[in-house]
Design a protein around this motif. Sequence first.
Motif, PDB file in Angstrom:
ATOM      1  N   ALA A   5      77.127 -53.807  12.582  1.00  0.00           N
ATOM      2  CA  ALA A   5      77.825 -55.090  12.754  1.00  0.00           C
ATOM      3  C   ALA A   5      76.838 -56.244  12.894  1.00  0.00           C
ATOM      4  CB  ALA A   5      78.734 -55.019  13.976  1.00  0.00           C
ATOM      5  N   ILE A   6      75.777 -56.022  13.666  1.00  0.00           N
ATOM      6  CA  ILE A   6      74.794 -57.098  13.872  1.00  0.00           C
ATOM      7  C   ILE A   6      74.110 -57.422  12.542  1.00  0.00           C
ATOM      8  CG2 ILE A   6      72.667 -57.767  15.062  1.00  0.00           C
ATOM      9  CD1 ILE A   6      74.994 -57.501  16.979  1.00  0.00           C
TER      10      ILE A   6
ATOM     11  N   GLU B   6      75.402 -57.173   9.682  1.00  0.00           N
ATOM     12  CA  GLU B   6      76.379 -57.947   8.914  1.00  0.00           C
ATOM     13  C   GLU B   6      76.392 -59.402   9.383  1.00  0.00           C
ATOM     14  OE1 GLU B   6      80.400 -56.565   9.380  1.00  0.00           O
ATOM     15  OE2 GLU B   6      80.914 -57.154   7.326  1.00  0.00           O
ATOM     16  N   PHE B   7      76.342 -59.601  10.698  1.00  0.00           N
ATOM     17  CA  PHE B   7      76.306 -60.967  11.228  1.00  0.00           C
ATOM     18  C   PHE B   7      75.061 -61.712  10.735  1.00  0.00           C
ATOM     19  CE2 PHE B   7      78.971 -59.466  15.035  1.00  0.00           C
ATOM     20  CZ  PHE B   7      80.114 -60.064  14.539  1.00  0.00           C
ATOM     21  N   LEU B   8      73.919 -61.022  10.754  1.00  0.00           N
ATOM     22  CA  LEU B   8      72.680 -61.685  10.351  1.00  0.00           C
ATOM     23  C   LEU B   8      72.694 -62.040   8.865  1.00  0.00           C
ATOM     24  CD1 LEU B   8      69.973 -59.644  12.298  1.00  0.00           C
ATOM     25  CD2 LEU B   8      70.666 -61.991  12.715  1.00  0.00           C
TER      26      LEU B   8
ATOM     27  N   LEU C 247      75.424 -62.758   7.185  1.00  0.00           N
ATOM     28  CA  LEU C 247      76.611 -63.563   6.889  1.00  0.00           C
ATOM     29  C   LEU C 247      76.260 -64.894   6.234  1.00  0.00           C
ATOM     30  CD1 LEU C 247      79.622 -63.095   7.465  1.00  0.00           C
ATOM     31  CD2 LEU C 247      79.367 -64.552   9.453  1.00  0.00           C
ATOM     32  N   ASN C 248      75.253 -65.562   6.776  1.00  0.00           N
ATOM     33  CA  ASN C 248      74.864 -66.850   6.233  1.00  0.00           C
ATOM     34  C   ASN C 248      73.530 -66.774   5.510  1.00  0.00           C
ATOM     35  OD1 ASN C 248      76.813 -68.955   6.668  1.00  0.00           O
ATOM     36  ND2 ASN C 248      76.571 -68.531   8.857  1.00  0.00           N
TER      37      ASN C 248
ATOM     38  N   ARG D  33      81.803 -58.247   3.201  1.00  0.00           N
ATOM     39  CA  ARG D  33      83.206 -58.422   3.561  1.00  0.00           C
ATOM     40  C   ARG D  33      83.545 -59.894   3.734  1.00  0.00           C
ATOM     41  NH1 ARG D  33      85.014 -54.834   8.463  1.00  0.00           N
ATOM     42  NH2 ARG D  33      83.196 -55.707   9.506  1.00  0.00           N
ATOM     43  N   THR D  34      82.634 -60.752   3.320  1.00  0.00           N
ATOM     44  CA  THR D  34      82.915 -62.173   3.476  1.00  0.00           C
ATOM     45  C   THR D  34      83.014 -62.847   2.122  1.00  0.00           C
ATOM     46  OG1 THR D  34      82.026 -64.260   4.258  1.00  0.00           O
ATOM     47  CG2 THR D  34      80.439 -62.557   3.812  1.00  0.00           C
ATOM     48  N   GLU D  35      83.943 -63.775   2.022  1.00  0.00           N
ATOM     49  CA  GLU D  35      84.058 -64.531   0.778  1.00  0.00           C
ATOM     50  C   GLU D  35      83.867 -66.020   1.041  1.00  0.00           C
ATOM     51  OE1 GLU D  35      88.622 -65.032   0.026  1.00  0.00           O
ATOM     52  OE2 GLU D  35      88.240 -62.907   0.385  1.00  0.00           O
ATOM     53  N   GLU D  36      83.472 -66.323   2.285  1.00  0.00           N
ATOM     54  CA  GLU D  36      83.320 -67.726   2.671  1.00  0.00           C
ATOM     55  C   GLU D  36      82.013 -68.301   2.127  1.00  0.00           C
ATOM     56  OE1 GLU D  36      86.623 -66.567   4.878  1.00  0.00           O
ATOM     57  OE2 GLU D  36      84.708 -65.563   4.896  1.00  0.00           O
ATOM     58  N   ASP D  37      81.972 -69.635   2.064  1.00  0.00           N
ATOM     59  CA  ASP D  37      80.734 -70.315   1.696  1.00  0.00           C
ATOM     60  C   ASP D  37      79.695 -70.094   2.788  1.00  0.00           C
ATOM     61  OD1 ASP D  37      81.872 -71.298  -0.536  1.00  0.00           O
ATOM     62  OD2 ASP D  37      82.328 -73.287   0.293  1.00  0.00           O
TER      63      ASP D  37
ATOM     64  N   ASP E 258      76.072 -71.886  14.401  1.00  0.00           N
ATOM     65  CA  ASP E 258      75.539 -71.507  13.090  1.00  0.00           C
ATOM     66  C   ASP E 258      75.104 -72.723  12.293  1.00  0.00           C
ATOM     67  OD1 ASP E 258      77.954 -72.533  12.373  1.00  0.00           O
ATOM     68  OD2 ASP E 258      78.787 -70.676  11.575  1.00  0.00           O
ATOM     69  N   HIS E 259      75.322 -73.932  12.851  1.00  0.00           N
ATOM     70  CA  HIS E 259      74.816 -75.117  12.174  1.00  0.00           C
ATOM     71  C   HIS E 259      73.507 -75.599  12.791  1.00  0.00           C
ATOM     72  CE1 HIS E 259      78.439 -75.504  14.615  1.00  0.00           C
ATOM     73  NE2 HIS E 259      77.827 -76.466  15.273  1.00  0.00           N
TER      74      HIS E 259
END
Lengths: 317, 433
Positions: free
Chosen positions: A99-100, A102-104, A106-107, A136-140, A186-187
């Motif tokens: 999971a971690i 995946e989080f790393l 993500l962006n 599993r992400t489709e976000e920008d 995250d910004h």
Amino acid sequence: MPLLKVTIDNIEVEVEAGTTIMNAARKIGGSVVPPAMCYYSKLEGSGGKCRTCLVKVAKGSSKDTRPMPKLVASCRTLVQDGMVVENRTSPEVMENRRAITEFLLLNHPLDCPVCDQAGECHLQDLSYEHGLEETRTEEDRRTFEPVDIGELIKLHMNRCILCYRCVMVADQITDKRVHGVLGRGDHSEISTQIAKAVDNDFSGNMIDVCPVGALTDKTFRFKSRVWFTKPFDAHRGCTKCGGKTVLWMKGDEVLRVTGRKDKYGELEEFICNSCRFEHKETADWVIEGARNIERHSVISQNHYEKLDLPENAVEGK
Amino acid sequence: MAKQILLKNIEVPGLASFGVYRQLGGYSAVEKALANYTPDQVTNEVTRSGLRGRGGAGFPAGMKWGFIDKKTENPRYFVCNFDESEPGTFKDRHIGQLNPHQLIEGMILGSYALGAKTSYIYIRGELFYVLRIIEKAIDEAYKNGFLGNNILGSGFSLDLYCQPGAGAYICGEETALLESLEGKRGNPRIKPPFPAVVGLYGCPTVVNNVETIAALPWIINNGGEAYAEIGIGNSKGTKLISACGHINKPGVYEIELGLPVEEFIYSDQYCGGIRNGNKLKAVVAGGSSVPILPANLILKTAAGETRFMSYESLSEGGFQTGTMLGSGGFIVMDETACIVKNLLTFAKFYHHESCGQCSPCREGTGWMEKILHRIESGHGTMKDIDLLVDISKHIEGNTICPLGDAAAWPVASAIRHFREEFEEHVKLQKCPF
């Protein structure tokens, strides 16, 4: 002072009081060592942020045998006598590490094909070992333009995982820190306030401690993939630092100079900018011999070995 | 009428001035404590009162004071956490704005008990007008000899400062607050060490919520035992509840812990029922971070017993069917409220306020917000709902500070209790409200 006994993945080790679980695991070595994306033993106060090294404490100590209620950051948790730790052998730990990862990611832009760090990137290693094979992400993703933070260093904020290592290097190794983390969540971004240039004799170490390709050496950018270069241990008489470096050579050409990194990717000694950026002739150096890179990343191409997993290890992912 | 400890004189005009506060018996607790009590006796009274931290965690205040390292030669600090920024919570502002001297009196008592010679009120930047009121009150207290050197000739000296933050929810976490107070970036510290040992400037420090500190004068005046007689079980005394949402009478109410939730919502003395005679749909009982409960579970526990406003009763049933008293931000939603939209608002908040230090919270909060936005705007899929649950599970318990938990719990609980509503959004490809 009596030594403390701690068991990690069924392997017992004795360490001094005040040792963290991470360093006890490093004493055992091999695959029981949790991955570290932010912890850096040479930087005071580092660690605890990335959460990739979370492990399960199944037994607190011989006095207090209760397990710890949550997974703990092994880099910041001290061992107790009789402590039992599960890393590779705990399904919960492996699930969380996935999971971690995946989080790393993500962006993260996943631009490895054009990233200078590819081949010696800790995030690449981490996702190779613990990441999912699909996203599993489709976000920008959050995006920034690459910027020069000083003459010699390029910052690709897109790739940054906010480990704070470069901030700590500037705080602890250089005279004055002129960059830091701005914004939050995250910004947030690594940046120099009001376009100030990072200009310091030891600023180049920021590049070496960066676990990903966020900070890269402008004198080496796009010259070669790291796995096409050959690393050699070398030294020179330097008045500013120890002068012990690794030369990354292609034929007779020195393409890049870095500090010497151990098997956890940590510098043995910090080096000065003069050694790193200004001495790129073989004549500048006394070459000691080829350097063996132990990490199982792309740089050790064709030398992939199956991890020597401890008994009862749980398969990741 | 419930016992009024914190809000007794709140409607008296001019209460914020020293003269009026003093006339109503203010600062008598300081006189009493400095003349008759040793610092340890003050701590003992607080321990006996059973007062629990009112900031949300509900940790016994006396016990927290007991942890402070008294062996060190370093100075000790007492800090008031006035960074009230949880959505739905606006009780501390009420005290700070209308009755600042009560807070200052509590600060003096706490500092005396802990042996602090310098104390701070850390107030969130957005409450600048409250900061002005408190600073004026501090000036008055100095002028009248309740702050400064040798207070009332007792030999005890105290300097009190009110420091504004720059407006960050995360600075309500006590170690982030201390970092910010030191002038650094407000990132939570990794614990241990706890502030009682290594706190402000590396010295032993106790951080308490405004409401906790404001209750101290009454406890010293009337004794810890008198305070412990109010309330039920381990929930002693009175609590401020800031009620908002679809109710007839939103506002700050002081209740005796142990009041039935049903009475609190429907009694004219408190919320006065749901607006327009609508049906109650859901309640977030303790500020945005606690699990949301549907009407049936907030009024009665899963076992069918009456649910009371107390730490124990609200958490009856664990997170499956219970919630938490939290900071007392009581958000009521009627049948016209969209749970998904409400959750999206919360998720946006946590995404915006995450400090970005540790990866699960930094990345997870933003991800959850984006998925919720997708579902609410009609582009969600059934898989998204499970993905949300999965993300929240991996944030919870894996972060440095509780902000990660606070972001994960509302998502997990909303899907646990209102899954059909999420599915309806997906099926209709739009928000049904």
